[in-house]
Design an enzyme around this catalytic site. Structure first.
Site, PDB file in Angstrom:
ATOM      1  N   SER A  27       2.692  -0.899   6.122  1.00  0.00           N
ATOM      2  CA  SER A  27       3.924  -0.744   6.894  1.00  0.00           C
ATOM      3  C   SER A  27       4.735  -2.027   6.951  1.00  0.00           C
ATOM      4  CB  SER A  27       3.596  -0.266   8.312  1.00  0.00           C
ATOM      5  OG  SER A  27       2.672  -1.136   8.941  1.00  0.00           O
ATOM      6  N   HIS A  61      -1.025  -1.114  -4.307  1.00  0.00           N
ATOM      7  CA  HIS A  61      -2.333  -0.683  -3.822  1.00  0.00           C
ATOM      8  C   HIS A  61      -2.324   0.827  -3.610  1.00  0.00           C
ATOM      9  CE1 HIS A  61      -6.228  -1.683  -1.987  1.00  0.00           C
ATOM     10  NE2 HIS A  61      -5.966  -0.761  -1.078  1.00  0.00           N
ATOM     11  N   ASP A 111      -4.551   3.951  -2.425  1.00  0.00           N
ATOM     12  CA  ASP A 111      -5.742   4.374  -1.689  1.00  0.00           C
ATOM     13  C   ASP A 111      -6.127   5.794  -2.075  1.00  0.00           C
ATOM     14  OD1 ASP A 111      -6.390   2.138   0.095  1.00  0.00           O
ATOM     15  OD2 ASP A 111      -4.408   2.517   0.945  1.00  0.00           O
ATOM     16  N   MET A 141     -11.992   5.090  -2.018  1.00  0.00           N
ATOM     17  CA  MET A 141     -12.805   5.366  -0.831  1.00  0.00           C
ATOM     18  C   MET A 141     -13.411   6.753  -1.016  1.00  0.00           C
ATOM     19  SD  MET A 141     -10.325   3.703   2.062  1.00  0.00           S
ATOM     20  CE  MET A 141      -8.849   3.632   1.054  1.00  0.00           C
ATOM     21  N   SER A 164       0.823  -1.200   0.000  1.00  0.00           N
ATOM     22  CA  SER A 164       0.000   0.000   0.000  1.00  0.00           C
ATOM     23  C   SER A 164       0.860   1.253   0.000  1.00  0.00           C
ATOM     24  CB  SER A 164      -0.920   0.017   1.217  1.00  0.00           C
ATOM     25  OG  SER A 164      -1.598   1.258   1.306  1.00  0.00           O
ATOM     26  N   MET A 208     -12.525  -5.379   3.884  1.00  0.00           N
ATOM     27  CA  MET A 208     -11.724  -4.530   4.764  1.00  0.00           C
ATOM     28  C   MET A 208     -11.560  -5.202   6.126  1.00  0.00           C
ATOM     29  SD  MET A 208     -10.784  -1.904   3.027  1.00  0.00           S
ATOM     30  CE  MET A 208     -10.113  -0.951   4.403  1.00  0.00           C
ATOM     31  N   ASP A 211      -7.533  -6.090   3.232  1.00  0.00           N
ATOM     32  CA  ASP A 211      -6.814  -4.826   3.378  1.00  0.00           C
ATOM     33  C   ASP A 211      -6.999  -4.309   4.788  1.00  0.00           C
ATOM     34  OD1 ASP A 211      -5.719  -2.300   3.205  1.00  0.00           O
ATOM     35  OD2 ASP A 211      -7.202  -1.516   1.797  1.00  0.00           O
ATOM     36  N   GLY A 212      -5.870  -4.186   5.505  1.00  0.00           N
ATOM     37  CA  GLY A 212      -5.898  -3.590   6.840  1.00  0.00           C
ATOM     38  C   GLY A 212      -5.210  -4.454   7.865  1.00  0.00           C
ATOM     39  N   PHE A 251      -7.661   5.220   7.300  1.00  0.00           N
ATOM     40  CA  PHE A 251      -6.324   5.498   7.828  1.00  0.00           C
ATOM     41  C   PHE A 251      -5.507   4.218   7.871  1.00  0.00           C
ATOM     42  CE2 PHE A 251      -8.976   8.854   9.557  1.00  0.00           C
ATOM     43  CZ  PHE A 251      -8.203   9.982   9.352  1.00  0.00           C
ATOM     44  N   GLY A 252      -4.196   4.344   7.624  1.00  0.00           N
ATOM     45  CA  GLY A 252      -3.292   3.222   7.753  1.00  0.00           C
ATOM     46  C   GLY A 252      -2.899   3.001   9.201  1.00  0.00           C
ATOM     47  N   GLY A 253      -2.229   1.871   9.446  1.00  0.00           N
ATOM     48  CA  GLY A 253      -1.679   1.599  10.762  1.00  0.00           C
ATOM     49  C   GLY A 253      -2.655   1.071  11.790  1.00  0.00           C
ATOM     50  N   MET A 293      -8.736   8.644  -1.330  1.00  0.00           N
ATOM     51  CA  MET A 293      -9.707   9.068  -0.315  1.00  0.00           C
ATOM     52  C   MET A 293     -10.097  10.517  -0.561  1.00  0.00           C
ATOM     53  SD  MET A 293      -7.964   7.481   3.116  1.00  0.00           S
ATOM     54  CE  MET A 293      -6.962   5.999   3.062  1.00  0.00           C
ATOM     55  N   HIS A 317      -7.968   1.611  -4.935  1.00  0.00           N
ATOM     56  CA  HIS A 317      -9.044   1.421  -3.949  1.00  0.00           C
ATOM     57  C   HIS A 317      -9.679   2.785  -3.709  1.00  0.00           C
ATOM     58  CE1 HIS A 317     -10.076   0.256   0.500  1.00  0.00           C
ATOM     59  NE2 HIS A 317     -11.160   0.444  -0.244  1.00  0.00           N
TER      60      HIS A 317
END
Length: 219
Positions: A198, A33, A35, A68, A10, A137, A175-176, A143-145, A37, A66
């Site tokens: 990450s 990937h 994202d 969003m 990502s 998801m 994803d996530g 948000f990442g992390g 948004m 992706h």
């Protein structure tokens, strides 16, 4: 349908000031990937079509966009026209999922449908035959992390059952929170495309991290 596991790092975890270099660091990946948004569908703002077009021009691997965003019927085809391999829209944002899928495929991309953690699979079984990818998801989008949510994996398992019985033909993407500690759970549930942020971009050697994740998923 049986496939080798696919790893899709990502870019949300990459250095946005060096995106051209960052996609080169993951040349061993299957997809990258991206994202998108809009700060409306999710409470975060990332990047849009002009940046995706720039990434597409330099990426050594296919783009997995992706979206969003609100109003995907209007905006999604542009990402397919830009050359993205897979373009995923959120079920919760679509008023006509079938039309989006058909427009994406007409523009040359695979069509993906994403479900938030709280969105049941059952409500979309009638439209899934129009799609090529189901993105489940495993965190709340935006948000990442975030931490992996194993409680959503039964959706993946049910989708895998429908694929195995011939009712659907889909890539099953998660994803996530995907990393070395969680990817085996997701693979055991039936996923075959794994978005990792990450876990790849935070590694000293992204290529080695991609290979390690792929091996774990293949167990």
């Amino acid at each position: 349908m049986t496939r080798e596991p696919m790893i899709a790092p990502s870019l949300l975890s990459a250095d946005f000031a060096r995106l051209a270099d960052e996609v080169q660091r993951i040349a061993d990946a299957d997809w990258v990937h991206v994202d998108v948004m809009d700060a409306h569908f999710v409470p975060n703002l990332t990047l849009g079509l002009p940046v995706v077009q720039a990434i597409q021009a330099v990426s050594p691997v296919p783009l997995d966009c992706h979206l969003m965003i609100e109003d995907p019927e209007r905006w999604a085809p542009g990402y397919a026209e830009a050359g993205a391999r897979n373009v995923t829209v959120h079920a919760e944002a679509c008023t006509d999922p079938r039309k989006v899928a058909r427009d994406l495929k007409a523009a040359g991309a695979l069509a993906g449908l994403a479900l938030k953690p709280g969105t049941p699979l059952e409500g979309y079984l009638d439209v899934l035959p129009e799609f090529d990818t189901l993105l489940v998801m495993t965190v709340e989008p935006g948000f990442g992390g975030q931490s992996f949510m194993p409680e959503v994996l039964p959706k993946v398992t049910e989708a895998r059952r429908l694929v195995q019985t011939g009712h659907l033909q889909l890539f099953l993407e998660v994803d996530g929170g995907i990393n070395a500690d969680t990817i085996e759970q997701a693979a055991a549930a039936g996923a075959d495309v794994f978005v990792a942020g990450s876990a790849v971009y935070g590694a000293d050697d992204p290529a080695q991290a991609i290979a390690a994740l792929r091996a774990l998923a293949a167990r």
